[in-house]
Design a protein around this motif. Structure first.
Motif, mmCIF file in Angstrom:
data_model
loop_
_atom_site.group_PDB
_atom_site.id
_atom_site.type_symbol
_atom_site.label_atom_id
_atom_site.label_comp_id
_atom_site.label_asym_id
_atom_site.label_seq_id
_atom_site.Cartn_x
_atom_site.Cartn_y
_atom_site.Cartn_z
ATOM 1 N N LEU A 23 -46.182 97.275 57.173
ATOM 2 C CA LEU A 23 -46.138 98.512 57.917
ATOM 3 C C LEU A 23 -45.961 98.462 59.565
ATOM 4 O O LEU A 23 -46.569 97.397 59.945
ATOM 5 C CB LEU A 23 -47.769 99.437 58.109
ATOM 6 C CG LEU A 23 -48.026 99.784 56.658
ATOM 7 C CD1 LEU A 23 -49.549 100.347 56.633
ATOM 8 C CD2 LEU A 23 -47.492 101.180 56.110
ATOM 9 N N THR A 24 -45.332 99.129 60.180
ATOM 10 C CA THR A 24 -44.923 99.039 61.350
ATOM 11 C C THR A 24 -45.337 100.241 62.220
ATOM 12 O O THR A 24 -45.388 101.244 61.675
ATOM 13 C CB THR A 24 -43.451 98.988 61.925
ATOM 14 O OG1 THR A 24 -42.982 97.587 60.933
ATOM 15 C CG2 THR A 24 -43.346 98.976 63.191
ATOM 16 N N ARG A 29 -46.912 104.672 74.208
ATOM 17 C CA ARG A 29 -47.331 104.071 75.302
ATOM 18 C C ARG A 29 -48.008 102.797 75.073
ATOM 19 O O ARG A 29 -48.701 102.155 76.060
ATOM 20 C CB ARG A 29 -48.250 104.953 76.021
ATOM 21 C CG ARG A 29 -47.546 106.287 76.264
ATOM 22 C CD ARG A 29 -48.355 107.243 77.111
ATOM 23 N NE ARG A 29 -47.403 108.283 77.738
ATOM 24 C CZ ARG A 29 -47.093 109.325 77.401
ATOM 25 N NH1 ARG A 29 -47.795 109.639 76.062
ATOM 26 N NH2 ARG A 29 -46.571 110.267 77.802
ATOM 27 N N ARG A 30 -47.994 102.066 74.066
ATOM 28 C CA ARG A 30 -48.594 100.615 74.059
ATOM 29 C C ARG A 30 -47.668 99.644 73.233
ATOM 30 O O ARG A 30 -46.570 100.282 72.550
ATOM 31 C CB ARG A 30 -49.978 100.966 73.554
ATOM 32 C CG ARG A 30 -50.097 101.170 72.220
ATOM 33 C CD ARG A 30 -51.553 101.084 72.036
ATOM 34 N NE ARG A 30 -51.777 100.714 70.777
ATOM 35 C CZ ARG A 30 -52.506 100.715 69.849
ATOM 36 N NH1 ARG A 30 -53.717 101.497 70.051
ATOM 37 N NH2 ARG A 30 -52.888 100.201 68.704
ATOM 38 N N GLN A 31 -48.224 98.607 72.908
ATOM 39 C CA GLN A 31 -47.328 97.647 72.114
ATOM 40 C C GLN A 31 -47.312 97.972 70.803
ATOM 41 O O GLN A 31 -48.296 98.521 70.066
ATOM 42 C CB GLN A 31 -47.680 96.268 72.320
ATOM 43 C CG GLN A 31 -47.843 95.425 73.704
ATOM 44 C CD GLN A 31 -49.194 96.084 74.334
ATOM 45 O OE1 GLN A 31 -49.899 96.865 74.024
ATOM 46 N NE2 GLN A 31 -49.149 95.477 75.689
ATOM 47 N N PRO A 32 -45.946 97.727 70.211
ATOM 48 C CA PRO A 32 -46.046 98.036 68.643
ATOM 49 C C PRO A 32 -46.833 97.025 67.936
ATOM 50 O O PRO A 32 -47.069 95.888 68.307
ATOM 51 C CB PRO A 32 -44.362 97.900 68.384
ATOM 52 C CG PRO A 32 -44.010 97.073 69.390
ATOM 53 C CD PRO A 32 -44.811 97.229 70.649
ATOM 54 N N VAL A 33 -47.183 97.364 66.712
ATOM 55 C CA VAL A 33 -47.784 96.502 65.882
ATOM 56 C C VAL A 33 -46.951 96.376 64.585
ATOM 57 O O VAL A 33 -46.799 97.474 63.854
ATOM 58 C CB VAL A 33 -49.209 97.029 65.685
ATOM 59 C CG1 VAL A 33 -50.130 96.087 64.520
ATOM 60 C CG2 VAL A 33 -50.107 97.088 66.858
ATOM 61 N N LEU A 44 -52.372 91.150 61.996
ATOM 62 C CA LEU A 44 -51.380 92.019 62.754
ATOM 63 C C LEU A 44 -50.564 91.437 63.823
ATOM 64 O O LEU A 44 -51.230 90.331 64.468
ATOM 65 C CB LEU A 44 -52.626 92.839 63.617
ATOM 66 C CG LEU A 44 -53.365 93.775 62.632
ATOM 67 C CD1 LEU A 44 -54.304 94.513 63.545
ATOM 68 C CD2 LEU A 44 -52.691 94.636 61.861
ATOM 69 N N VAL A 45 -49.496 91.874 63.913
ATOM 70 C CA VAL A 45 -48.686 91.131 64.726
ATOM 71 C C VAL A 45 -48.378 91.793 65.807
ATOM 72 O O VAL A 45 -47.573 93.084 65.777
ATOM 73 C CB VAL A 45 -47.253 90.463 64.250
ATOM 74 C CG1 VAL A 45 -46.305 89.663 65.032
ATOM 75 C CG2 VAL A 45 -47.559 89.559 62.964
ATOM 76 N N PRO A 50 -46.824 93.985 78.079
ATOM 77 C CA PRO A 50 -45.247 94.655 77.894
ATOM 78 C C PRO A 50 -44.467 93.618 77.352
ATOM 79 O O PRO A 50 -44.705 92.508 77.583
ATOM 80 C CB PRO A 50 -45.104 94.884 79.492
ATOM 81 C CG PRO A 50 -46.314 95.039 80.293
ATOM 82 C CD PRO A 50 -47.247 94.025 79.301
ATOM 83 N N ALA A 51 -43.577 93.943 76.463
ATOM 84 C CA ALA A 51 -42.514 93.194 75.847
ATOM 85 C C ALA A 51 -41.614 92.397 76.761
ATOM 86 O O ALA A 51 -41.311 92.825 77.842
ATOM 87 C CB ALA A 51 -41.669 93.960 74.911
#
Length: 88
Positions: A23-24, A29-33, A44-45, A50-51
């Motif tokens: 699942l993505t 407003r925050r980093q994707p997981v 969890l990756v 910030p990217a």
């Protein structure tokens, strides 16, 4: 792909099956997981903050390797050889 900088000290094997899923979770407003679920175990990756360009390169590398894995599984499912010199 760059050469490994630290020696591998252990390996965790997570196998696919009926309980395995990915699942993505994109957030505004925050980093994707990226969640890799294997029954009771989840990996969890995400990024540290910030990217960065390095995060983007890792995400693209992950996508390339996932695509190669899917192609290999598909070939295996259909009884086709997979490896060096075998057309995709």
């Amino acid at each position: 792909m760059t050469r490994r900088r630290t020696p591998r000290t252990s390996v965790i094997r997570l196998t696919t099956g009926h309980a395995a899923r990915t699942l993505t979770h994109p957030y505004a407003r925050r980093q994707p997981v990226l969640a890799l679920d294997f029954g009771a175990t989840s990996v969890l990756v995400t990024t540290r903050g910030p990217a960065t360009v390095e995060d983007l390169e890792f995400a693209r590398q992950l996508a390339r390797e996932a695509s190669r894995f899917a192609r290999s599984v598909e070939r295996s499912l259909h009884g086709l050889p997979d490896g060096t010199g075998v057309a995709a």
